[in-house]
Write a protein that holds these residues in place. Structure first.
Motif, PDB file in Angstrom:
ATOM      1  N   VAL A 109      44.658  39.597  39.575  1.00 64.31           N
ATOM      2  CA  VAL A 109      46.083  39.304  39.655  1.00 64.31           C
ATOM      3  C   VAL A 109      46.864  40.602  39.547  1.00 64.31           C
ATOM      4  O   VAL A 109      46.558  41.451  38.695  1.00 64.31           O
ATOM      5  CB  VAL A 109      46.521  38.343  38.516  1.00 64.31           C
ATOM      6  N   VAL A 110      47.854  40.757  40.398  1.00 62.46           N
ATOM      7  CA  VAL A 110      48.845  41.827  40.241  1.00 62.46           C
ATOM      8  C   VAL A 110      50.113  41.145  39.735  1.00 62.46           C
ATOM      9  O   VAL A 110      50.740  40.368  40.458  1.00 62.46           O
ATOM     10  CB  VAL A 110      49.098  42.572  41.558  1.00 62.46           C
ATOM     11  N   PHE A 111      50.444  41.407  38.488  1.00 65.84           N
ATOM     12  CA  PHE A 111      51.563  40.748  37.812  1.00 65.84           C
ATOM     13  C   PHE A 111      52.767  41.671  37.796  1.00 65.84           C
ATOM     14  O   PHE A 111      52.702  42.789  37.275  1.00 65.84           O
ATOM     15  CB  PHE A 111      51.147  40.375  36.387  1.00 65.84           C
ATOM     16  N   ARG A 156      39.215  36.805  27.418  1.00 63.99           N
ATOM     17  CA  ARG A 156      38.497  35.530  27.274  1.00 63.99           C
ATOM     18  C   ARG A 156      37.742  35.145  28.542  1.00 63.99           C
ATOM     19  O   ARG A 156      36.598  34.678  28.474  1.00 63.99           O
ATOM     20  CB  ARG A 156      39.483  34.424  26.891  1.00 63.99           C
ATOM     21  N   TYR A 157      38.369  35.369  29.715  1.00 65.37           N
ATOM     22  CA  TYR A 157      37.804  34.831  30.950  1.00 65.37           C
ATOM     23  C   TYR A 157      37.465  35.890  32.000  1.00 65.37           C
ATOM     24  O   TYR A 157      36.927  35.552  33.055  1.00 65.37           O
ATOM     25  CB  TYR A 157      38.760  33.807  31.571  1.00 65.37           C
ATOM     26  N   GLY A 158      37.798  37.136  31.748  1.00 67.28           N
ATOM     27  CA  GLY A 158      37.446  38.200  32.683  1.00 67.28           C
ATOM     28  C   GLY A 158      38.354  38.328  33.890  1.00 67.28           C
ATOM     29  O   GLY A 158      38.010  39.033  34.842  1.00 67.28           O
ATOM     30  N   ILE A 159      39.513  37.665  33.877  1.00 63.76           N
ATOM     31  CA  ILE A 159      40.449  37.785  35.004  1.00 63.76           C
ATOM     32  C   ILE A 159      41.140  39.138  34.911  1.00 63.76           C
ATOM     33  O   ILE A 159      41.874  39.411  33.957  1.00 63.76           O
ATOM     34  CB  ILE A 159      41.477  36.645  35.000  1.00 63.76           C
ATOM     35  N   GLU A 160      40.900  39.997  35.886  1.00 64.30           N
ATOM     36  CA  GLU A 160      41.490  41.339  35.881  1.00 64.30           C
ATOM     37  C   GLU A 160      42.964  41.259  36.276  1.00 64.30           C
ATOM     38  O   GLU A 160      43.324  40.535  37.201  1.00 64.30           O
ATOM     39  CB  GLU A 160      40.748  42.247  36.854  1.00 64.30           C
ATOM     40  N   THR A 161      43.783  42.023  35.589  1.00 59.71           N
ATOM     41  CA  THR A 161      45.214  42.038  35.893  1.00 59.71           C
ATOM     42  C   THR A 161      45.758  43.454  35.838  1.00 59.71           C
ATOM     43  O   THR A 161      45.453  44.213  34.911  1.00 59.71           O
ATOM     44  CB  THR A 161      46.008  41.171  34.906  1.00 59.71           C
ATOM     45  N   ALA A 162      46.579  43.792  36.815  1.00 57.83           N
ATOM     46  CA  ALA A 162      47.431  44.976  36.748  1.00 57.83           C
ATOM     47  C   ALA A 162      48.835  44.514  36.406  1.00 57.83           C
ATOM     48  O   ALA A 162      49.456  43.758  37.168  1.00 57.83           O
ATOM     49  CB  ALA A 162      47.442  45.725  38.065  1.00 57.83           C
ATOM     50  N   CYS A 163      49.327  44.908  35.232  1.00 56.68           N
ATOM     51  CA  CYS A 163      50.708  44.637  34.842  1.00 56.68           C
ATOM     52  C   CYS A 163      51.556  45.787  35.360  1.00 56.68           C
ATOM     53  O   CYS A 163      51.540  46.885  34.790  1.00 56.68           O
ATOM     54  CB  CYS A 163      50.821  44.521  33.334  1.00 56.68           C
ATOM     55  N   VAL A 164      52.260  45.560  36.447  1.00 56.66           N
ATOM     56  CA  VAL A 164      53.045  46.609  37.092  1.00 56.66           C
ATOM     57  C   VAL A 164      54.467  46.564  36.550  1.00 56.66           C
ATOM     58  O   VAL A 164      55.234  45.642  36.861  1.00 56.66           O
ATOM     59  CB  VAL A 164      53.036  46.454  38.622  1.00 56.66           C
ATOM     60  N   ARG A 165      54.802  47.529  35.728  1.00 57.34           N
ATOM     61  CA  ARG A 165      56.147  47.599  35.159  1.00 57.34           C
ATOM     62  C   ARG A 165      57.084  48.216  36.190  1.00 57.34           C
ATOM     63  O   ARG A 165      57.376  49.413  36.184  1.00 57.34           O
ATOM     64  CB  ARG A 165      56.135  48.413  33.868  1.00 57.34           C
ATOM     65  N   ILE A 166      57.566  47.351  37.078  1.00 65.33           N
ATOM     66  CA  ILE A 166      58.389  47.798  38.200  1.00 65.33           C
ATOM     67  C   ILE A 166      59.672  48.426  37.676  1.00 65.33           C
ATOM     68  O   ILE A 166      60.348  47.875  36.805  1.00 65.33           O
ATOM     69  CB  ILE A 166      58.687  46.626  39.141  1.00 65.33           C
ATOM     70  N   PRO A 199      37.842  49.551  42.443  1.00 64.18           N
ATOM     71  CA  PRO A 199      36.613  48.806  42.151  1.00 64.18           C
ATOM     72  C   PRO A 199      36.647  48.070  40.819  1.00 64.18           C
ATOM     73  O   PRO A 199      36.189  46.927  40.724  1.00 64.18           O
ATOM     74  CB  PRO A 199      35.534  49.901  42.161  1.00 64.18           C
ATOM     75  N   VAL A 200      37.163  48.712  39.783  1.00 61.54           N
ATOM     76  CA  VAL A 200      37.244  48.090  38.457  1.00 61.54           C
ATOM     77  C   VAL A 200      38.685  48.231  37.980  1.00 61.54           C
ATOM     78  O   VAL A 200      39.148  49.339  37.707  1.00 61.54           O
ATOM     79  CB  VAL A 200      36.272  48.741  37.455  1.00 61.54           C
ATOM     80  N   LEU A 201      39.362  47.109  37.883  1.00 66.75           N
ATOM     81  CA  LEU A 201      40.761  47.119  37.455  1.00 66.75           C
ATOM     82  C   LEU A 201      40.900  46.906  35.953  1.00 66.75           C
ATOM     83  O   LEU A 201      41.698  47.563  35.293  1.00 66.75           O
ATOM     84  CB  LEU A 201      41.537  46.034  38.210  1.00 66.75           C
ATOM     85  N   GLY A 202      40.097  45.992  35.404  1.00 73.00           N
ATOM     86  CA  GLY A 202      40.233  45.641  33.990  1.00 73.00           C
ATOM     87  C   GLY A 202      41.590  45.029  33.723  1.00 73.00           C
ATOM     88  O   GLY A 202      42.160  44.336  34.562  1.00 73.00           O
ATOM     89  N   HIS A 203      42.112  45.271  32.536  1.00 76.17           N
ATOM     90  CA  HIS A 203      43.499  44.904  32.220  1.00 76.17           C
ATOM     91  C   HIS A 203      44.272  46.198  32.083  1.00 76.17           C
ATOM     92  O   HIS A 203      44.024  47.000  31.171  1.00 76.17           O
ATOM     93  CB  HIS A 203      43.597  44.096  30.927  1.00 76.17           C
ATOM     94  N   SER A 204      45.167  46.440  33.015  1.00 69.97           N
ATOM     95  CA  SER A 204      45.825  47.739  33.115  1.00 69.97           C
ATOM     96  C   SER A 204      47.335  47.578  33.160  1.00 69.97           C
ATOM     97  O   SER A 204      47.851  46.631  33.755  1.00 69.97           O
ATOM     98  CB  SER A 204      45.366  48.470  34.383  1.00 69.97           C
ATOM     99  N   ILE A 205      48.020  48.523  32.535  1.00 69.21           N
ATOM    100  CA  ILE A 205      49.466  48.623  32.616  1.00 69.21           C
ATOM    101  C   ILE A 205      49.795  49.879  33.407  1.00 69.21           C
ATOM    102  O   ILE A 205      49.312  50.968  33.083  1.00 69.21           O
ATOM    103  CB  ILE A 205      50.102  48.686  31.219  1.00 69.21           C
ATOM    104  N   ASN A 219      51.859  57.797  33.765  1.00 76.28           N
ATOM    105  CA  ASN A 219      50.798  56.890  34.199  1.00 76.28           C
ATOM    106  C   ASN A 219      49.405  57.454  33.949  1.00 76.28           C
ATOM    107  O   ASN A 219      48.457  57.107  34.650  1.00 76.28           O
ATOM    108  CB  ASN A 219      50.965  56.561  35.687  1.00 76.28           C
ATOM    109  N   ASN A 220      49.240  58.281  32.917  1.00 76.48           N
ATOM    110  CA  ASN A 220      47.938  58.907  32.674  1.00 76.48           C
ATOM    111  C   ASN A 220      46.856  57.882  32.378  1.00 76.48           C
ATOM    112  O   ASN A 220      45.673  58.154  32.619  1.00 76.48           O
ATOM    113  CB  ASN A 220      48.039  59.917  31.522  1.00 76.48           C
ATOM    114  N   GLN A 221      47.211  56.711  31.862  1.00 74.66           N
ATOM    115  CA  GLN A 221      46.212  55.699  31.530  1.00 74.66           C
ATOM    116  C   GLN A 221      45.893  54.763  32.692  1.00 74.66           C
ATOM    117  O   GLN A 221      45.136  53.798  32.527  1.00 74.66           O
ATOM    118  CB  GLN A 221      46.671  54.890  30.317  1.00 74.66           C
ATOM    119  N   ALA A 222      46.441  55.041  33.856  1.00 73.54           N
ATOM    120  CA  ALA A 222      46.205  54.192  35.028  1.00 73.54           C
ATOM    121  C   ALA A 222      45.594  54.973  36.187  1.00 73.54           C
ATOM    122  O   ALA A 222      45.659  54.530  37.334  1.00 73.54           O
ATOM    123  CB  ALA A 222      47.510  53.529  35.462  1.00 73.54           C
ATOM    124  N   ARG A 223      44.982  56.108  35.887  1.00 75.24           N
ATOM    125  CA  ARG A 223      44.406  56.921  36.962  1.00 75.24           C
ATOM    126  C   ARG A 223      43.284  56.199  37.695  1.00 75.24           C
ATOM    127  O   ARG A 223      43.027  56.459  38.876  1.00 75.24           O
ATOM    128  CB  ARG A 223      43.913  58.259  36.412  1.00 75.24           C
TER     129      ARG A 223
END
Length: 269
Positions: A109-111, A156-166, A199-205, A219-223
């Motif tokens: 999901v891209v949130f 809990r369920y492994g659903i990868e999400t990018a939380c995009v702080r637009i 390839p691997v998104l994980g849970h990212s902000i 954005n150093n933690q989203a490289r």
């Protein structure tokens, strides 16, 4: 070249400003683009599907999500206002979306989160994704909830999400604040593409901004996402300065990153 990484991609909030900007662009990311909003926005074009749904309606959201491989979620209330509609669309609606994703095996999901999750940091601060949320509004609170909810569904369920702080995604910056927060439509698409294809998104902000010289976000933690912006607010700087006055530094709107959101309201339920 944009990779068509998914057969069927869902875009919610398709009738909104950013949804309209992304509608044609996202067709490069999939074979079929499913578009959804709560209001009728016309017929489907080639390689499109349209499914109208109110996010607060769990059954409608379940049907909307069925058969897609990834979701770009722009739907919901996008401004500050009364809490009732924010609760229904941004909190209950997001829960319905993630439950449907869980039930139908949608794992990415891209949130569309928001810079207003951190709007009460000052404009002299530079923050990264490790900075605690400081919402500037009920709207910002709802997006902070969304980031936490998506984290739970990943853990809990492994659903990868990018939380995009637009930040501020418009054709060009409207004011001096947007020289720091501006995100071009093309860079927004580049960012979403990176989130869909890493390839691997994980849970990212990740902070949604173009390559602006002035910025409050790191954005150093989203490289690992691989987002490389190609546009910049800098080309608009002279024009913005010419049509706007110097900020009043005693005004909270000029002190805090959230701008006008820090003084919006109060609103009735």
């Amino acid at each position: 070249m944009t990779i068509k990484a998914h057969q069927r991609l869902l875009l919610t909030g398709a009738a909104g400003g950013l949804g309209q900007a992304l509608r044609e662009r996202l067709k490069a990311n999939c074979e079929v683009l499913r578009l959804s909003d709560r209001v009728d926005f016309g017929p489907a074009a080639a390689d499109e599907e349209i499914m109208l749904a109110d996010l607060a309606d769990a059954q409608a959201v379940d049907a909307m999500v069925q058969g897609v491989q990834a979701i770009v979620h722009l739907g919901g209330v996008s401004v500050e206002g009364p809490f009732g509609p924010i609760l229904q669309a941004n909190i209950l609606g997001l829960y319905n979306l993630y439950e449907a994703a869980r039930l139908h095996g949608v794992m990415r999901v891209v949130f569309a989160s928001s810079n207003h999750v951190t709007g009460f940091y000052r404009q002299c601060d530079t923050i990264d994704a490790s900075a605690p949320p400081r919402p500037d509004s009920l709207y910002g609170v709802s997006k902070a909830f969304g980031e936490d909810l998506s984290r739970f569904y990943f853990d809990r369920y492994g659903i990868e999400t990018a939380c995009v702080r637009i930040g501020s995604s418009f054709p060009e910056p409207k004011d001096r604040r947007m020289l720091a927060t501006w995100l071009s439509f093309d860079d927004l698409h580049r960012l979403i593409t990176a989130c869909l294809t890493t390839p691997v998104l994980g849970h990212s902000i990740v902070f949604g901004m173009s390559d602006n010289a002035v910025t409050w976000w790191d954005n150093n933690q989203a490289r690992h996402i691989g987002y490389v912006p190609q546009d910049s607010s800098d080309v608009f700087r002279d024009a913005v300065y010419a049509r706007t006055s110097a900020p009043d530094l005693s005004d909270p709107v000029a002190q805090f990153q959230g701008g006008g959101f820090v003084v919006a309201g109060p609103f009735a339920f």
